[in-house]
Write a protein that holds these residues in place. Structure first.
Motif, PDB file in Angstrom:
ATOM      1  N   PHE A   1       0.799  -1.251   0.066  1.00 14.05           N
ATOM      2  CA  PHE A   1       0.030  -0.066   0.128  1.00 14.05           C
ATOM      3  C   PHE A   1       0.866   1.523  -0.102  1.00 14.05           C
ATOM      4  CE2 PHE A   1      -3.559  -2.719   1.791  1.00 14.05           C
ATOM      5  CZ  PHE A   1      -4.468  -2.495   0.703  1.00 14.05           C
ATOM      6  N   PHE A   2       2.057   1.239   0.817  1.00 12.63           N
ATOM      7  CA  PHE A   2       2.847   2.304   0.884  1.00 12.63           C
ATOM      8  C   PHE A   2       3.337   2.588  -0.785  1.00 12.63           C
ATOM      9  CE2 PHE A   2       6.735   4.297   0.915  1.00 12.63           C
ATOM     10  CZ  PHE A   2       6.882   5.193   2.513  1.00 12.63           C
ATOM     11  N   LEU A   3       3.822   1.601  -1.366  1.00 16.14           N
ATOM     12  CA  LEU A   3       4.298   1.797  -2.664  1.00 16.14           C
ATOM     13  C   LEU A   3       3.329   2.238  -3.676  1.00 16.14           C
ATOM     14  CD1 LEU A   3       6.543  -1.211  -3.445  1.00 16.14           C
ATOM     15  CD2 LEU A   3       7.264   1.034  -3.206  1.00 16.14           C
ATOM     16  N   ALA A   4       1.899   1.798  -3.512  1.00 17.33           N
ATOM     17  CA  ALA A   4       0.941   2.164  -4.512  1.00 17.33           C
ATOM     18  C   ALA A   4       0.437   3.548  -4.154  1.00 17.33           C
ATOM     19  CB  ALA A   4      -0.284   1.306  -4.239  1.00 17.33           C
ATOM     20  N   ILE A   5       0.294   3.961  -2.963  1.00 15.51           N
ATOM     21  CA  ILE A   5      -0.157   5.379  -2.467  1.00 15.51           C
ATOM     22  C   ILE A   5       0.972   6.331  -3.215  1.00 15.51           C
ATOM     23  CG2 ILE A   5      -0.807   6.781  -0.675  1.00 15.51           C
ATOM     24  CD1 ILE A   5      -2.062   4.353   0.670  1.00 15.51           C
ATOM     25  N   SER A   6       2.508   5.939  -2.583  1.00 16.94           N
ATOM     26  CA  SER A   6       3.274   6.720  -2.758  1.00 16.94           C
ATOM     27  C   SER A   6       3.470   6.894  -4.247  1.00 16.94           C
ATOM     28  CB  SER A   6       4.464   6.210  -2.228  1.00 16.94           C
ATOM     29  OG  SER A   6       5.821   6.749  -2.675  1.00 16.94           O
TER      30      SER A   6
ATOM     31  N   MET B   1       4.279  -7.210  -4.752  1.00 19.10           N
ATOM     32  CA  MET B   1       2.559  -7.035  -4.849  1.00 19.10           C
ATOM     33  C   MET B   1       2.431  -5.305  -4.957  1.00 19.10           C
ATOM     34  SD  MET B   1       0.252  -7.741  -1.552  1.00 19.10           S
ATOM     35  CE  MET B   1       0.092  -9.485  -1.535  1.00 19.10           C
ATOM     36  N   GLY B   2       3.317  -4.665  -4.380  1.00 23.03           N
ATOM     37  CA  GLY B   2       3.125  -3.037  -4.690  1.00 23.03           C
ATOM     38  C   GLY B   2       3.378  -2.843  -6.158  1.00 23.03           C
ATOM     39  N   CYS B   3       4.412  -3.551  -6.983  1.00 23.88           N
ATOM     40  CA  CYS B   3       4.499  -3.171  -8.165  1.00 23.88           C
ATOM     41  C   CYS B   3       3.047  -3.540  -9.011  1.00 23.88           C
ATOM     42  CB  CYS B   3       5.636  -4.236  -8.682  1.00 23.88           C
ATOM     43  SG  CYS B   3       7.128  -3.643  -7.981  1.00 23.88           S
ATOM     44  N   ALA B   4       2.491  -4.923  -8.655  1.00 30.77           N
ATOM     45  CA  ALA B   4       1.128  -5.282  -9.199  1.00 30.77           C
ATOM     46  C   ALA B   4       0.285  -4.284  -8.927  1.00 30.77           C
ATOM     47  CB  ALA B   4       0.881  -6.601  -8.551  1.00 30.77           C
ATOM     48  N   PHE B   5       0.073  -3.805  -7.835  1.00 32.71           N
ATOM     49  CA  PHE B   5      -0.802  -2.523  -7.626  1.00 32.71           C
ATOM     50  C   PHE B   5      -0.720  -1.227  -8.406  1.00 32.71           C
ATOM     51  CE2 PHE B   5      -1.795  -3.747  -2.592  1.00 32.71           C
ATOM     52  CZ  PHE B   5      -2.458  -4.763  -3.081  1.00 32.71           C
ATOM     53  N   ILE B   6       0.551  -0.982  -8.615  1.00 32.91           N
ATOM     54  CA  ILE B   6       0.918   0.136  -9.419  1.00 32.91           C
ATOM     55  C   ILE B   6       0.789   0.073 -10.935  1.00 32.91           C
ATOM     56  CG2 ILE B   6       2.742   1.888 -10.165  1.00 32.91           C
ATOM     57  CD1 ILE B   6       4.229   1.060  -7.747  1.00 32.91           C
ATOM     58  N   LEU B   7       0.931  -1.465 -11.277  1.00 34.23           N
ATOM     59  CA  LEU B   7       0.641  -1.556 -12.655  1.00 34.23           C
ATOM     60  C   LEU B   7      -0.852  -1.717 -12.792  1.00 34.23           C
ATOM     61  CD1 LEU B   7       3.121  -4.577 -13.323  1.00 34.23           C
ATOM     62  CD2 LEU B   7       2.841  -2.375 -14.736  1.00 34.23           C
ATOM     63  N   GLY B   8      -1.716  -2.348 -11.775  1.00 32.71           N
ATOM     64  CA  GLY B   8      -3.174  -1.971 -11.771  1.00 32.71           C
ATOM     65  C   GLY B   8      -3.756  -0.575 -12.150  1.00 32.71           C
ATOM     66  N   LEU B   9      -3.073   0.292 -11.054  1.00 36.94           N
ATOM     67  CA  LEU B   9      -3.374   1.719 -11.164  1.00 36.94           C
ATOM     68  C   LEU B   9      -3.247   2.083 -12.492  1.00 36.94           C
ATOM     69  CD1 LEU B   9      -2.261   2.637  -7.710  1.00 36.94           C
ATOM     70  CD2 LEU B   9      -4.602   2.528  -8.399  1.00 36.94           C
ATOM     71  N   GLN B  10      -2.174   1.798 -13.167  1.00 33.25           N
ATOM     72  CA  GLN B  10      -1.567   2.377 -14.530  1.00 33.25           C
ATOM     73  C   GLN B  10      -2.826   1.922 -15.585  1.00 33.25           C
ATOM     74  OE1 GLN B  10       2.339   1.166 -14.955  1.00 33.25           O
ATOM     75  NE2 GLN B  10       2.751   3.187 -16.076  1.00 33.25           N
ATOM     76  N   GLN B  11      -3.519   0.780 -15.448  1.00 36.59           N
ATOM     77  CA  GLN B  11      -4.288   0.491 -16.366  1.00 36.59           C
ATOM     78  C   GLN B  11      -5.692   1.247 -16.390  1.00 36.59           C
ATOM     79  OE1 GLN B  11      -2.959  -1.808 -18.323  1.00 36.59           O
ATOM     80  NE2 GLN B  11      -1.257  -1.685 -16.884  1.00 36.59           N
ATOM     81  N   ILE B  12      -5.895   1.728 -15.159  1.00 40.42           N
ATOM     82  CA  ILE B  12      -7.325   2.649 -14.914  1.00 40.42           C
ATOM     83  C   ILE B  12      -7.161   4.095 -16.022  1.00 40.42           C
ATOM     84  CG2 ILE B  12      -8.631   3.830 -13.295  1.00 40.42           C
ATOM     85  CD1 ILE B  12      -7.596   2.048 -11.117  1.00 40.42           C
TER      86      ILE B  12
ATOM     87  N   GLN C   1      11.015   5.903  -3.757  1.00 42.04           N
ATOM     88  CA  GLN C   1       9.869   5.472  -3.088  1.00 42.04           C
ATOM     89  C   GLN C   1       9.873   4.042  -2.605  1.00 42.04           C
ATOM     90  OE1 GLN C   1       6.743   6.399  -5.605  1.00 42.04           O
ATOM     91  NE2 GLN C   1       7.254   5.061  -7.359  1.00 42.04           N
ATOM     92  N   PHE C   2      10.746   3.136  -3.629  1.00 37.72           N
ATOM     93  CA  PHE C   2      11.009   1.596  -3.051  1.00 37.72           C
ATOM     94  C   PHE C   2      12.067   1.801  -2.163  1.00 37.72           C
ATOM     95  CE2 PHE C   2       9.250   1.296  -7.476  1.00 37.72           C
ATOM     96  CZ  PHE C   2       8.544   0.257  -7.536  1.00 37.72           C
ATOM     97  N   ALA C   3      13.099   2.675  -2.324  1.00 38.83           N
ATOM     98  CA  ALA C   3      14.124   2.782  -1.099  1.00 38.83           C
ATOM     99  C   ALA C   3      13.444   3.114   0.284  1.00 38.83           C
ATOM    100  CB  ALA C   3      15.030   3.501  -1.274  1.00 38.83           C
ATOM    101  N   ILE C   4      12.546   3.976   0.250  1.00 35.98           N
ATOM    102  CA  ILE C   4      11.765   4.426   1.444  1.00 35.98           C
ATOM    103  C   ILE C   4      10.757   3.274   1.948  1.00 35.98           C
ATOM    104  CG2 ILE C   4      10.198   6.131   2.313  1.00 35.98           C
ATOM    105  CD1 ILE C   4      10.925   8.185   0.337  1.00 35.98           C
ATOM    106  N   ALA C   5      10.169   2.687   1.157  1.00 35.64           N
ATOM    107  CA  ALA C   5       9.275   1.680   1.514  1.00 35.64           C
ATOM    108  C   ALA C   5      10.160   0.671   2.236  1.00 35.64           C
ATOM    109  CB  ALA C   5       8.661   1.102   0.473  1.00 35.64           C
ATOM    110  N   ILE C   6      11.291   0.134   1.352  1.00 37.90           N
ATOM    111  CA  ILE C   6      12.193  -0.998   2.085  1.00 37.90           C
ATOM    112  C   ILE C   6      12.786  -0.400   3.386  1.00 37.90           C
ATOM    113  CG2 ILE C   6      14.309  -1.887   1.759  1.00 37.90           C
ATOM    114  CD1 ILE C   6      13.651  -2.065  -1.250  1.00 37.90           C
ATOM    115  N   ALA C   7      13.199   0.687   3.387  1.00 31.11           N
ATOM    116  CA  ALA C   7      13.989   1.065   4.678  1.00 31.11           C
ATOM    117  C   ALA C   7      12.839   1.380   5.695  1.00 31.11           C
ATOM    118  CB  ALA C   7      14.665   2.658   4.288  1.00 31.11           C
ATOM    119  N   PHE C   8      11.652   1.806   5.602  1.00 31.55           N
ATOM    120  CA  PHE C   8      10.620   1.996   6.640  1.00 31.55           C
ATOM    121  C   PHE C   8      10.258   0.737   7.072  1.00 31.55           C
ATOM    122  CE2 PHE C   8       7.042   3.457   8.559  1.00 31.55           C
ATOM    123  CZ  PHE C   8       7.412   4.530   9.396  1.00 31.55           C
ATOM    124  N   ALA C   9       9.927  -0.363   6.089  1.00 34.19           N
ATOM    125  CA  ALA C   9       9.380  -1.633   6.676  1.00 34.19           C
ATOM    126  C   ALA C   9      10.681  -2.394   7.464  1.00 34.19           C
ATOM    127  CB  ALA C   9       9.305  -2.398   5.459  1.00 34.19           C
ATOM    128  N   MET C  10      11.824  -2.055   7.282  1.00 33.62           N
ATOM    129  CA  MET C  10      13.004  -2.671   7.817  1.00 33.62           C
ATOM    130  C   MET C  10      12.906  -2.045   9.106  1.00 33.62           C
ATOM    131  SD  MET C  10      14.002  -5.157   6.323  1.00 33.62           S
ATOM    132  CE  MET C  10      15.242  -5.772   7.306  1.00 33.62           C
TER     133      MET C  10
END
Lengths: 224, 414
Positions: B32-37, B346-357, B378-387
């Motif tokens: 969700f972080f990735l998709a929203i970001s 999963m975030g990438c899949a969400f982003i791809l899905g959003l791109q199709q809209i 944003q990927f780096a922030i998501a990874i760093a924040f999750a860690m």
């Protein structure tokens, strides 16, 4: 002298009032000696054993290991000494439930890392076979009987070839047959492995098998 | 496999259901972080791109930021001088010596510059009159400082080169005047000068005000129509890196003295709004991961509580407190790594899905895609924040575990 204590005292601070678990205990354990600590329930047998095994710190008094005063050793130094020189067997087997018999025995060996992984596996297997557990090497503790678990615990205590084995009522939770078996194994350890064994027991018959008995009442050694 | 890692892994695998639940928290948090970001960054980037692309990065205008220094002030720099009733000279407005300024800007490697003369004019056609802003530009340079050529619906910017009396206008204006390509219109400027122009191109940027008001002719025709021969009143600058516009505009202004405004300065209020929007976005998505961190804290706390006896055993074997802490911290790290490994795809899949809209906003003629960003940051922030969340969530239980006194547990016979 392997282990010596001078006027060892352990007082537990409670909300009501301080409770003295061990009073001015002076004990000597020689190399290759089989010693029993006996006494009534709540007399401080286990507390004395934990002090001898460096699991607890005395409130007063001194502990010498091979004539070196280790009373003021840091926790890490004491942990290293336990790893290299001591092995423990408790009343409840206290095996790690997620690990097989073999893995339980290998854990302290891997921590010490004196041997290669291959050698560790071979030695651990040898220890288990020695105690008649060849058919239970890859079983989890939950798949073993009480006696078998206690034998795995003994194999684990022997893993790093310790100089001192400390056993806290190792037969307290076993049936007669298993108890007899464990007593025999501990007695043989002194001969086969040349280590000293200190065992806490209620059982006078068990104590009779030992070279020497220390009797403790209300935290004080009354007879040696 | 390292021993502490092995023990940590066994602890997690022994509690599959709890571990999976906490892992799901991290996975969904990261996704969700990735998709929203991605959508927030994408829309911001799209917005800035439009802002940056469609307007010059720096606009040099024929104004001074502060009044000119009077000769008396120059002479007595340290003196207390009061000059009253200063009246500026009446002169033709425009950038003086602009060829010299253009030559200076032309020597800069990181920018291209082109002169412009703008002024008010009125278009007359078939009895209709419309007030417009006349932009006189050098047709050969328009594409270097403007994106107008990208929005051409009919005709082209190039036709201005071959036809000096050509004009480009927006589709809205063309519709309003009921004119089409190749029609001729009259353009009148202040002072009563009138010229006829042929429509050589019609553009549509989608910005109503712009499409209705801006017309483009060659610089020479604009100068002659506005009666300002050899004058310009603005220089449009495009930077190689638009982000340097703010600092470079200040440097340029210091040298040429004319007011040089960067796109950031011109859109300061919008940039502030975007910054606030980003803060809100990161607070919301961080809250998602924070909730996931509580899941990890819960699982590892439970494991520590259940494992008090095992901790005592390990300590009695000779494991120091640091090792015990490492075992439980490793569990947090493992959950964080696994959460990232599954959460990122999963975030990438969400982003791809959003791109199709695809959707058509009110007033838009064509459907547009959801603007998303694939920036690595944003990927780096998501990874760093999750860690960070996983390690923090496991730190407290791990610390508690390291403080367990084996004797207390062994004496209790748990």
């Amino acid at each position: 002298m392997l282990l010596r204590t001078e006027n060892l005292t352990r007082t537990l601070e409670t909300e009501a009032m301080p409770v003295t678990l061990v009073k001015q205990a002076s004990v000597e354990i020689k190399e290759g000696e089989y010693v029993a600590i006996k006494g009534p329930s709540g007399s401080g047998k286990s507390s004395l054993l934990y002090l001898l095994g460096l699991l607890d710190r005395p409130t007063a008094g001194k502990i010498f290991y091979r004539d070196q005063d280790i009373s003021n050793f840091s926790n890490n130094k004491l942990a290293k000494l336990r790893l290299e020189e001591m092995g423990f067997v408790f009343q409840f087997h206290f095996l790690l439930p997620e690990f097989t018999s073999l893995e339980n025995v290998m854990i302290p060996m891997r921590k010490l890392a004196r041997l290669s992984d291959k050698e560790i596996k071979a030695v651990a297997t040898e220890r288990l076979v020695e105690l008649g557990l060849e058919d239970h090497i890859n079983k989890l503790p939950s798949q073993l009987s009480g006696g078998q678990r206690q034998r795995v615990a003994i194999a684990r205590a022997l893993a790093n070839n310790p100089k001192l084995i400390l056993a806290d009522e190792p037969t307290g939770n076993l049936d007669t047959q298993s108890s007899e078996n464990v007593q025999e194994i501990l007695q043989n350890l002194v001969k086969t492995h040349g280590c000293s064994v200190v065992v806490v027991t209620h059982d006078p018959e068990f104590a009779k098998r030992c070279d020497r008995t220390i009797t403790i009442v209300d935290g004080a050694i009354i007879k040696e | 496999m390292p021993l502490l890692f092995f023990i940590a892994l066994k602890h997690l695998l022994a509690r599959k259901r709890q571990s999976i639940v906490s892992l799901m928290g991290i996975i969904l948090g990261v996704a969700f972080f990735l998709a929203i970001s991605s959508i927030m960054q994408g829309s911001e980037a799209d917005f800035i791109k439009r802002l940056v692309d469609n307007s010059p990065h720096i606009t040099v205008s024929d104004e001074y930021r502060s009044p000119r220094v009077q000769p008396a002030e120059k002479l007595f720099e340290e003196g207390a001088i009061d000059i009253a009733s200063v009246k500026p000279l009446t002169e033709t407005r425009g950038i003086r010596g602009y060829q010299k300024i253009l030559s200076y800007l032309g020597n800069q490697d990181d920018l291209v510059a082109s002169p412009v003369l703008t002024g008010s004019a009125i278009i007359s056609f078939a009895g209709e009159e419309e007030g417009v802003t006349l932009n006189g530009m050098i047709p050969e340079e328009i594409h270097t400082v403007s994106t107008i050529q990208d929005y051409m619906k009919e005709g082209s910017v190039d036709r201005l080169m071959s036809n000096p009396d050509g004009v480009l206008m927006g589709q809205s204006l063309a519709r309003r005047l009921s004119v089409s390509l190749n029609d001729t219109i009259s353009v009148a400027a202040q002072g009563g000068r009138v010229r006829t122009f042929k429509i050589v191109g019609i553009y549509q940027t989608g910005r109503g005000g712009y499409d209705r008001r801006q017309i483009f002719v060659t610089l020479k025709r604009a100068q002659s129509l506005l009666g300002r021969t050899n004058r310009i009143n603005a220089i449009l600058v495009k930077m190689t890196d638009p982000n340097t516009a703010l600092t470079r505009s200040k440097e340029i202004e210091q040298i040429i003295k004319y007011k040089s405004e960067s796109w950031q300065e011109q859109s300061e209020d919008l940039m502030n709004t975007l910054a606030i929007r980003n803060m809100i976005m990161y607070s919301v998505v961080s809250a998602v991961l924070l909730v996931a961190a509580f899941g990890i804290y819960n699982v590892i706390s439970t494991v520590v509580m259940e494992k008090h006896r095992d901790i005592a055993i390990l300590k009695s074997m000779g494991f120091p407190s640091g090792d015990i802490r490492s075992i439980f911290l490793t569990q947090g790290v493992l959950l964080g790594i696994a959460g990232n490994i599954i959460g990122i795809p999963m975030g990438c899949a969400f982003i791809l899905g959003l791109q199709q809209i695809k959707f058509r906003p009110p007033g838009s003629s064509e459907p547009i895609s959801m603007p998303v960003s694939w920036d690595w940051e944003q990927f780096a922030i998501a990874i760093a924040f999750a860690m960070f969340a996983s390690i923090l969530a496991s730190f407290l239980p791990a610390r508690k575990a390291s403080h367990v006194q084996p004797v207390d547990i062994l004496r209790g016979g748990l």
